[in-house]
Enzyme design. Structure first.
Site, mmCIF file in Angstrom:
data_model
loop_
_atom_site.group_PDB
_atom_site.id
_atom_site.type_symbol
_atom_site.label_atom_id
_atom_site.label_comp_id
_atom_site.label_asym_id
_atom_site.label_seq_id
_atom_site.Cartn_x
_atom_site.Cartn_y
_atom_site.Cartn_z
ATOM 1 N N ASP A 162 0.826 -1.208 0.000
ATOM 2 C CA ASP A 162 0.000 0.000 0.000
ATOM 3 C C ASP A 162 0.862 1.260 0.000
ATOM 4 O O ASP A 162 1.555 1.536 0.976
ATOM 5 C CB ASP A 162 -0.909 -0.007 1.235
ATOM 6 N N ASP A 362 -1.770 6.304 -6.378
ATOM 7 C CA ASP A 362 -2.144 5.389 -5.300
ATOM 8 C C ASP A 362 -2.205 3.958 -5.819
ATOM 9 O O ASP A 362 -2.855 3.688 -6.825
ATOM 10 C CB ASP A 362 -3.504 5.814 -4.737
#
Ligand SMILES: *[C@@H]1O[C@H](CO)[C@@H](O)[C@H](O)[C@H]1NC(C)=O
Ligand SMILES: *[C@@H]1O[C@H](CO)[C@@H](O)[C@H](O)[C@H]1NC(C)=O
Ligand SMILES: *[C@@H]1O[C@H](CO)[C@@H](O)[C@H](O)[C@H]1NC(C)=O
Length: 479
Positions: A162, A362
């Site tokens: 992440d 992201d």
């Protein structure tokens, strides 16, 4: 009937990727790409992984560690996650919307008052008081996993990667249900590791937790990470040896030893945080890897990509590189400036200020979110180009409002979509970066023009996306 439609649209997604990857198409006009539909049926149901293990290491400059990166579901995934049921398209898109809204709110500093919470003893609390205390987002969309080894002797752990969060964590033994959710790997047991240490209260390491500190230090340093979908993990901030690969060990890696987890975690053993804050893996290993990392997200679950810590070689194919911005509202995200969008080789007439809020790169958001005016222009141009080929449309799927029914087509021709970034970098997406679930894989931020946008992982697939302290780069056709 509706269910069958979804299955069909899903297989379009995989097929589009495969077609582009293997260059199976007849030559389309400039600004267009033709994608074969031959494997629409087989690709979606493929059961073998086409990628060797370990993955071929991209050329590096100096010290680096290369990890195999796979989709969480499908034949290339580690056995502990591949057997899990793939969530429905509707569920994926709902979770994606929660994550996107969380990121957008967090950067723009709005929507925070509801859950606002001061963390005592944190010097950064004033600056960050405008962000929600729920320090995360829907975790259900984090779909790319790596396998590492933790402790001495090492225990294999499968972690979700992440870029949108910093603190890494695993579930730690002893931990009975319901405090810990079921995972397939053995729990990491600190008592069995000769190199494990709990971080004591009061020291620099504990203070470095910042917002992740739970504020109730008695003997051991407690952490808490709260995600936007109300998932959370709490436990003891700890250090131990992390083996990224058998050859690449990080001694005294700081991570959360999870004692209680609640929410939407399934199949994985924890999370690997690659954000910009000091507790992330990237920042903890600056001395070894220079604060640089890159990844290539595979286009289908039947292929593997890679995650690399360390600098890429500067030689090789052209890399579109753009400057990393410092955002006072969001020092944790990788934000760059977008300047325009082209469809079918033609630049859309979108004023530059529409993009002024920058775009968060992201790894966990699926669908790219553009400011309203930019999305409207993209959608109009894309629909017009597709209408010229007469492709029948299909009903919207969740947040995706530009969908097609390619039943009966041997191949489809799509207008290319190119994204322009600050400094003149231009990234031309292949079919696998344009369509997802049979739909144009873009949506509006739902915010204002000039607000922040998000570059999602559909658009990043097959590029090597390179990060360092000052830039983000995109190298096409890398996995
Ligand atoms: C797609 O088109 C075919 C016929 O071309 C039709 O049978 C099918 O119902 C359509 N599916 C959707 C989801 O519209
Ligand atoms: C974590 O979530 C559960 C369920 O929503 C809640 O009961 C618990 O209080 C939360 N823990 C923290 C530390 O926020
Ligand atoms: C490796 O990095 C150094 C310093 O950044 C640079 O001077 C050199 O050209 C690089 N070599 C290659 C092969 O990329």
């Amino acid at each position: 009937m509706a269910g069958r439609g979804i299955v069909l649209l899903l297989s379009v997604l995989f097929a589009a990727s495969v077609g582009v990857c293997h260059g199976a198409a007849a030559a389309p006009g400039p600004g267009y790409v033709t994608v074969s539909t031959a494997s629409f049926v087989t690709a979606g149901s493929a059961s073998t992984c086409n990628s060797p293990d370990p993955v071929a290491a991209p050329t590096r400059n100096g010290t680096s560690a290369v990890l195999r990166l796979t989709h969480r579901h499908g034949p290339c995934a580690p056995s502990r996650t591949s057997s899990l049921a793939t969530p429905s398209v509707a569920a994926i898109l709902r979770a994606d919307q929660r994550r996107a809204e969380y990121i957008l709110n967090r950067v723009s500093g709005t929507g925070a008052t509801k859950q606002q919470q001061q963390q005592p003893g944190d010097s950064k609390s004033a600056a960050a008081a405008t962000v929600p205390a729920s320090w995360g987002y829907g975790i259900g969309t984090l779909n790319y996993v790596v396998t590492v080894s933790l402790g001495t002797p090492g225990v294999t752990q499968t972690l979700e990667m992440d870029t949108g969060s910093d603190l890494s964590w695993v579930q730690c033994a002893p931990c009975a249900a319901p405090s810990c959710y079921a995972q397939k790997d053995p729990l990491f047991d600190p008592a069995q590791s000769s190199t494990y240490a709990a971080v004591p209260c009061g020291g620099a390491a504990c203070a470095g937790l910042g917002f992740y500190g739970d504020g109730s230090c008695t003997t051991q340093c407690g952490y808490v990470v709260r995600y936007g979908d109300s998932s959370n993990t709490t436990g003891v901030y700890s250090s131990d040896t992390l083996a990224l690969t058998p050859q690449d060990k990080v001694s005294s890696f700081f991570f959360g030893c999870g004692r209680a987890q609640a929410g939407l975690f399934t199949g994985i053993d924890g999370l690997m945080g690659l954000g910009r804050q000091s507790v992330s893996l990237v920042q903890q290993t600056v001395a070894a890897y220079g604060g640089a990392f890159s990844y290539c997200l595979p286009t289908t679950p039947t292929a593997a990509g890679y995650l690399t810590l360390g600098r890429p070689s500067t030689s090789g194919a052209a890399v579109a590189t753009t400057q990393l911005l410092s955002s006072p509202n969001a020092p944790f995200y990788y934000i760059v400036m977008m300047t325009g969008v082209s469809v079918g080789g033609k630049k859309l007439d979108v004023p530059r200020p529409v993009f002024a809020g920058g775009v968060v790169v992201d790894s966990g958001t699926v669908v790219t979110r553009l400011p309203p005016t930019a999305y409207a222009a993209l959608r109009a141009a894309f629909r017009a180009a597709m209408a010229a080929y007469g492709y029948p449309t299909a009903p919207p799927t969740g947040i995706l409002d530009t969908c097609y029914n390619f039943t009966g087509y041997g191949s489809v021709t799509l207008p290319t979509v190119a994204l322009a970034f600050g400094g003149g970098a231009s990234v031309t997406l292949g079919g696998d970066g344009i369509l997802s679930f049979g739909c144009l894989a873009f949506a509006t931020t739902g915010g204002e023009d000039g607000g922040v946008a998000i570059l999602g992982n559909v658009q990043q697939r097959s590029f090597e996306v390179r990060f360092d302290a000052s830039s983000v780069g995109f190298k096409p056709n890398s996995c």
